[in-house]
Scaffold this motif. Structure first.
Motif, PDB file in Angstrom:
ATOM      1  N   CYS A 414       0.848  -1.198   0.000  1.00 17.37           N
ATOM      2  CA  CYS A 414       0.000   0.000   0.000  1.00 17.37           C
ATOM      3  C   CYS A 414       0.881   1.246   0.000  1.00 17.37           C
ATOM      4  O   CYS A 414       1.612   1.487   0.977  1.00 17.37           O
ATOM      5  CB  CYS A 414      -0.923  -0.021   1.209  1.00 17.37           C
ATOM      6  SG  CYS A 414      -2.023   1.404   1.340  1.00 17.37           S
ATOM      7  N   ASP A 415       0.832   1.976  -1.079  1.00 18.94           N
ATOM      8  CA  ASP A 415       1.623   3.210  -1.202  1.00 18.94           C
ATOM      9  C   ASP A 415       3.090   2.981  -0.863  1.00 18.94           C
ATOM     10  O   ASP A 415       3.718   3.763  -0.142  1.00 18.94           O
ATOM     11  CB  ASP A 415       1.041   4.318  -0.323  1.00 18.94           C
ATOM     12  CG  ASP A 415      -0.245   4.897  -0.893  1.00 18.94           C
ATOM     13  OD1 ASP A 415      -0.448   4.782  -2.109  1.00 18.94           O
ATOM     14  OD2 ASP A 415      -1.038   5.466  -0.118  1.00 18.94           O
ATOM     15  N   TYR A 437      -5.772   6.327   6.723  1.00 21.56           N
ATOM     16  CA  TYR A 437      -6.502   6.668   5.510  1.00 21.56           C
ATOM     17  C   TYR A 437      -7.932   7.063   5.855  1.00 21.56           C
ATOM     18  O   TYR A 437      -8.601   6.386   6.633  1.00 21.56           O
ATOM     19  CB  TYR A 437      -6.506   5.497   4.521  1.00 21.56           C
ATOM     20  CG  TYR A 437      -5.143   5.230   3.918  1.00 21.56           C
ATOM     21  CD1 TYR A 437      -4.683   5.988   2.851  1.00 21.56           C
ATOM     22  CD2 TYR A 437      -4.322   4.235   4.420  1.00 21.56           C
ATOM     23  CE1 TYR A 437      -3.438   5.761   2.296  1.00 21.56           C
ATOM     24  CE2 TYR A 437      -3.066   3.997   3.879  1.00 21.56           C
ATOM     25  CZ  TYR A 437      -2.630   4.770   2.818  1.00 21.56           C
ATOM     26  OH  TYR A 437      -1.391   4.536   2.274  1.00 21.56           O
ATOM     27  N   SER A 442      -6.348   9.231  -1.744  1.00 20.05           N
ATOM     28  CA  SER A 442      -5.985   8.380  -2.880  1.00 20.05           C
ATOM     29  C   SER A 442      -5.044   7.281  -2.404  1.00 20.05           C
ATOM     30  O   SER A 442      -4.168   7.527  -1.573  1.00 20.05           O
ATOM     31  CB  SER A 442      -5.307   9.204  -3.978  1.00 20.05           C
ATOM     32  OG  SER A 442      -6.195  10.187  -4.485  1.00 20.05           O
ATOM     33  N   VAL A 443      -5.237   6.070  -2.938  1.00 24.66           N
ATOM     34  CA  VAL A 443      -4.447   4.919  -2.506  1.00 24.66           C
ATOM     35  C   VAL A 443      -3.943   4.169  -3.736  1.00 24.66           C
ATOM     36  O   VAL A 443      -4.673   3.978  -4.710  1.00 24.66           O
ATOM     37  CB  VAL A 443      -5.290   3.966  -1.630  1.00 24.66           C
ATOM     38  CG1 VAL A 443      -4.448   2.784  -1.161  1.00 24.66           C
ATOM     39  CG2 VAL A 443      -5.858   4.702  -0.437  1.00 24.66           C
ATOM     40  N   ASN A 444      -2.674   3.761  -3.674  1.00 22.04           N
ATOM     41  CA  ASN A 444      -2.084   2.932  -4.719  1.00 22.04           C
ATOM     42  C   ASN A 444      -1.747   1.568  -4.122  1.00 22.04           C
ATOM     43  O   ASN A 444      -0.951   1.480  -3.192  1.00 22.04           O
ATOM     44  CB  ASN A 444      -0.819   3.602  -5.282  1.00 22.04           C
ATOM     45  CG  ASN A 444      -0.149   2.765  -6.352  1.00 22.04           C
ATOM     46  OD1 ASN A 444       0.620   1.863  -6.049  1.00 22.04           O
ATOM     47  ND2 ASN A 444      -0.435   3.067  -7.611  1.00 22.04           N
ATOM     48  N   LEU A 445      -2.389   0.525  -4.645  1.00 19.70           N
ATOM     49  CA  LEU A 445      -2.194  -0.833  -4.134  1.00 19.70           C
ATOM     50  C   LEU A 445      -1.525  -1.711  -5.187  1.00 19.70           C
ATOM     51  O   LEU A 445      -1.890  -1.663  -6.363  1.00 19.70           O
ATOM     52  CB  LEU A 445      -3.532  -1.468  -3.738  1.00 19.70           C
ATOM     53  CG  LEU A 445      -4.377  -0.740  -2.696  1.00 19.70           C
ATOM     54  CD1 LEU A 445      -5.697  -1.464  -2.499  1.00 19.70           C
ATOM     55  CD2 LEU A 445      -3.628  -0.635  -1.376  1.00 19.70           C
ATOM     56  N   MET A 446      -0.535  -2.497  -4.761  1.00 20.14           N
ATOM     57  CA  MET A 446       0.060  -3.552  -5.583  1.00 20.14           C
ATOM     58  C   MET A 446      -0.297  -4.879  -4.916  1.00 20.14           C
ATOM     59  O   MET A 446       0.124  -5.149  -3.790  1.00 20.14           O
ATOM     60  CB  MET A 446       1.569  -3.392  -5.678  1.00 20.14           C
ATOM     61  CG  MET A 446       2.265  -4.540  -6.409  1.00 20.14           C
ATOM     62  SD  MET A 446       1.948  -4.547  -8.186  1.00 20.14           S
ATOM     63  CE  MET A 446       3.038  -3.217  -8.694  1.00 20.14           C
ATOM     64  N   VAL A 460      -2.236  -3.806 -10.160  1.00 15.37           N
ATOM     65  CA  VAL A 460      -2.188  -2.485  -9.527  1.00 15.37           C
ATOM     66  C   VAL A 460      -3.611  -1.933  -9.455  1.00 15.37           C
ATOM     67  O   VAL A 460      -4.349  -1.971 -10.455  1.00 15.37           O
ATOM     68  CB  VAL A 460      -1.280  -1.521 -10.312  1.00 15.37           C
ATOM     69  CG1 VAL A 460      -1.355  -0.112  -9.711  1.00 15.37           C
ATOM     70  CG2 VAL A 460       0.159  -2.022 -10.305  1.00 15.37           C
ATOM     71  N   ASN A 462      -5.494   1.551  -8.343  1.00 12.11           N
ATOM     72  CA  ASN A 462      -5.468   2.951  -7.916  1.00 12.11           C
ATOM     73  C   ASN A 462      -6.905   3.379  -7.622  1.00 12.11           C
ATOM     74  O   ASN A 462      -7.789   3.215  -8.465  1.00 12.11           O
ATOM     75  CB  ASN A 462      -4.876   3.849  -9.005  1.00 12.11           C
ATOM     76  CG  ASN A 462      -3.406   3.551  -9.250  1.00 12.11           C
ATOM     77  OD1 ASN A 462      -2.624   3.505  -8.307  1.00 12.11           O
ATOM     78  ND2 ASN A 462      -3.041   3.333 -10.507  1.00 12.11           N
TER      79      ASN A 462
END
Length: 609
Positions: A414-415, A437, A442-446, A460, A462
Motif C-alpha cells: 500500500c503506497d 486513511y 488516494s491509494v495505490n495498491l500492488m 495495480v 489505484n
C-alpha cells in the motif's frame, strides 16, 4: 423618549434590583428596574455590581442646568455605585449640557460617551444655531481619568452618537445622520486599533432603512441589536437583531413582544451566561412606567438548548471515547468525548448550524451538519451518530471458471509499504485499510498472488476512498491461471500486436511497451520458460521470410533478456511463413488474413518443478 437624545448601552453581567413583574410571555419576563423615578432613566450600563444610567433628574451632588427646550434638567450620567473610579468618571464627563449614552472597553479603562457639541468649554453651533451631538472618549490610567478626547468624525453639521465598542475592541459602532446615509439616521461602524481609526462603513440595506436606526449593541455572540422606526412595527421605535457571519450582516429580525411594545423601545442589551441562559436590559416609554422613559430588565424563559446523542457503529455497538469536535457560537473549536455509554452532549445557540466532526481510531472519520432550529421550549436536539468501520478491502482470487481459489498467498503493498500477507479462504481475504486513511484519500495498491500450480500474478489498483465498510472488487480482476505448458500468455496478459518497420527487426517504442509486459510476467514467474516465436505472411520467398522472422524473434528476446534476472527464461525463434493460422491456397489471402499470419507469440514451453 425625547427624540433629541441619543442613548447607548453595554454591560457584562446582570446584577440589578427589581421591583415587580410588569409583563410576561411564554418566552420572556419583563421587570421594572428600581432605578426608575418620575423623571427619565434610560440607557443603563452595568458596571460590576452597580448601574450607570442616563437621567434628567436633579442631583444635588452635580450641577444641572435647565434645558430651555424641555424646561427640565439637561441629561447627565448617574450611578448608584460608591466606587471612587465611577464617581470620578461622572465628575469628569458631566457638563452643563447633555451627556448620555456611554460604553466601556472590556477592561473598563476606556469610555466612549455621547454629549452635546461642547468641548474644552467651547460651544459648537451649526448653521441653525443648534448644538449637534458628538462622541468623546476618556482613558483611565495611573489611578485617574485623563483628558476628554474627540471622536474623529465629530462635526458641527451632523450628529454622531450611540457609541458601542465591539467585544474584541476592533470596531466602534455608532448612529449618525451624516450626509450620504439611507434615512433620518443610520448605523455605522469604524475600525479601531489602539486609537488608530479606519474608514467608516455604513452597515447597508440589511440594517438601515429610510427611517431612523439607533442604539447599536453588539453581543458577545456577535449579534447586532438596534432600534428602528421602520414602518410596520409594533410602535414608534422597535428593537431588531441581525446575526453577523463572516463580517457580513444577515437579514434584520424584529424582536417579539413584550420586548417590543406600542411605544418606543430602545437601548437593548443581552448577556448570555455560561449555562446559556439569556437576560438583559432595555429602555422604553411604554404605558405603566414611572417616568417618561424607564429601564426594564428582561429574562428569557427559554431554557438553554443542548445537542445530544449516542454514537454507535453500523452493528449498533456503543462507541465510547469517540472524539467530537464542534465550533461554538463564537467560532471556537471545542472538543469533547463520548462517555462509556457512547453518549455526548454540548450547549448550542438556537437558530444556528453546527458542524460536528467525529473520529475514533477504530472507525472512519466523518462530518455532520446539525441545525439548532427548534421550538423555543425544546431543551434538547437529539442527533445520534453511526460510525462507519474503516474500509475493508475484500479480495477473492478465482480460477478461469470463477471459483474461489483457496490456499493462495495474497500480498498487498500500500503506497510503497508492505501492508498485508495472508492466505485466501473460501471467502477470499479481508484487509482493513490503515486508520491513517480517510475519506477522499488516494491509494495505490500492488496486489500479488502466488500458489503452486498457478501462474503468479500482480495487479495495480489505484483508487480514491469514498466510503467505509467493505470494498469488493469484481473477481474477474483477480482471475489466476493454472501454470501449463503450451499456454500462450497473451491469453492472460493484455498484449497488443508487436510491430516492426518494413524489412527491419529493430524494436520500436510501441513494441517496447508490449515487451515490458512480458518482462514483468517473467519476473513474477521465475519458474516459467517462454518461446518467443515470430511469424510472417506468405508473401516473399520462404528463405527471406525465415531469415527476417528469426532476426525479429531474437531481437525481441534479447530486449526481454535485458530486463529479467534469468536470461534462460526466454529464447527467440523465427518460423517464417511455415505456421500460418490462416491457410490461403497459392497465397491468395485477404489483407486481414495476411495481417493475422504476421504475428509474435509467447508460449510457455517449460515449467520448473
Amino acid at each position: 423618549m425625547k427624540k433629541a437624545v441619543y442613548i447607548v448601552l453595554t454591560f457584562c453581567v446582570l446584577i440589578i434590583g427589581i421591583e415587580r413583574a410588569d409583563s410576561q410571555s411564554d418566552r420572556y419576563s419583563i421587570y421594572s428596574s428600581d432605578i426608575n423615578s418620575e423623571m427619565s432613566e434610560y440607557a443603563s450600563v452595568l458596571y460590576d455590581n452597580s448601574v450607570i444610567y442616563i437621567s434628567d433628574k436633579k442631583d444635588i451632588s452635580l450641577f444641572s442646568a435647565e434645558d430651555e427646550t424641555t424646561g427640565r434638567a439637561f441629561h447627565d450620567v448617574f450611578s448608584d455605585s460608591d466606587d471612587p473610579k465611577v464617581r470620578l468618571l461622572l465628575s469628569a464627563i458631566n457638563s452643563k449640557f447633555h451627556e448620555g449614552p456611554l460604553c466601556f472597553s472590556k477592561d473598563k479603562n476606556l469610555v466612549f460617551f455621547t454629549g452635546s457639541a461642547y468641548y474644552q468649554k467651547n460651544k459648537r453651533y451649526n448653521s441653525n444655531n443648534r448644538m449637534n451631538l458628538q462622541i468623546f472618549y476618556i482613558v483611565y490610567e495611573n489611578g485617574a481619568w485623563g483628558e476628554i478626547k474627540e471622536f474623529p468624525l465629530n462635526s458641527v453639521d451632523y450628529s454622531v452618537a450611540h457609541p458601542c465598542l465591539s467585544g474584541d475592541g476592533r470596531y466602534l459602532y455608532f448612529a449618525s445622520d451624516m450626509p450620504g446615509g439611507k434615512g433620518a439616521s443610520d448605523i455605522y461602524r469604524i475600525p479601531f486599533n489602539n486609537f488608530v481609526w479606519g474608514k467608516p462603513e455604513n452597515l447597508g440595506d440589511e440594517i438601515n432603512t429610510s427611517k431612523s436606526e439607533l442604539f447599536p449593541f453588539i453581543s458577545d455572540l456577535n449579534v447586532l441589536y438596534f432600534s428602528s422606526g421602520e414602518d410596520g412595527g409594533y410602535g414608534g421605535l422597535d428593537i431588531y437583531r441581525s446575526v453577523i457571519e463572516n463580517n457580513h450582516f444577515k437579514f434584520r429580525e424584529r424582536l417579539e413582544p413584550p420586548l417590543n411594545s406600542e411605544a418606543d423601545d430602545f437601548a437593548f442589551s443581552i448577556v448570555t451566561s455560561e449555562s446559556g441562559e439569556e437576560s438583559g436590559m432595555f429602555s422604553s416609554n411604554r404605558a405603566g412606567g414611572k417616568g417618561s422613559d424607564d429601564v426594564y430588565i428582561w429574562n428569557s424563559n427559554v431554557k438553554p438548548l443542548k445537542i445530544r446523542g449516542v454514537v454507535t457503529d453500523a452493528g449498533g455497538n456503543i462507541v465510547k471515547d469517540a472524539l467530537i469536535v464542534y465550533k461554538d457560537a463564537k467560532g471556537k473549536a471545542v472538543s469533547i468525548r463520548t462517555d462509556v455509554q457512547g453518549k455526548y452532549k454540548f450547549e448550542a445557540q438556537r437558530n444556528s448550524y453546527y458542524n460536528i466532526s467525529v473520529s475514533h481510531k477504530d472507525y472512519f472519520d466523518n462530518d455532520y451538519d446539525v441545525s439548532s432550529k427548534t421550538d423555543d421550549m425544546n431543551e434538547f436536539i437529539d442527533f445520534n451518530i453511526v460510525m462507519e468501520d474503516h474500509p475493508v478491502f475484500v479480495i477473492k482470487p478465482v480460477d478461469e471458471a470463477g471459483i474461489t481459489i483457496t490456499g493462495m498467498k495474497v500480498s498487498i503493498n500500500c503506497d510503497g509499504e508492505d501492508a498485508y500477507t495472508g492466505v485466501s479462504a473460501i471467502d477470499g481475504i479481508s484487509w482493513e485499510f490503515p486508520a491513517v486513511y480517510q475519506r477522499g484519500d488516494s491509494v495505490n495498491l500492488m496486489i500479488s498472488f502466488s500458489k503452486k500450480g498457478y501462474l503468479n500474478k500482480k495487479i495495480v489498483v489505484n483508487m480514491v476512498i469514498e466510503n467505509g465498510g467493505e470494498i469488493v472488487i469484481p473477481g474477474e480482476n483477480f482471475m489466476c491461471v493454472k501454470a501449463e505448458e503450451k499456454l500462450e500468455i497473451s491469453k492472460i496478459i493484455d498484449l497488443q500486436p508487436i510491430y516492426y518497420d518494413l524489412a527491419k527487426w529493430d524494436i520500436r517504442e510501441d513494441a517496447a511497451i508490449e515487451l515490458d509486459k512480458v518482462i514483468e510476467f517473467l519476473n513474477n514467474n521465475p519458474d516459467v520458460v517462454i518461446e518467443l516465436s515470430s511469424h510472417t505472411d506468405c508473401r516473399g520467398s520462404d528463405y527471406s521470410n525465415l531469415q527476417l522472422s528469426d532476426k525479429r524473434a531474437k531481437s525481441a528476446a534479447d530486449y526481454i533478456k535485458k530486463g529479467i534476472s534469468n536470461q534462460n527464461q526466454i529464447y527467440g525463434k523465427g518460423y517464417g511463413e511455415s505456421k500460418p493460422i490462416n491457410n490461403c491456397p497459392d497465397c491468395n489471402c485477404s489483407e486481414e488474413e495476411h495481417a493475422g499470419n504476421r504475428r509474435t507469440e509467447f508460449t510457455i514451453v517449460k515449467i520448473s518443478k
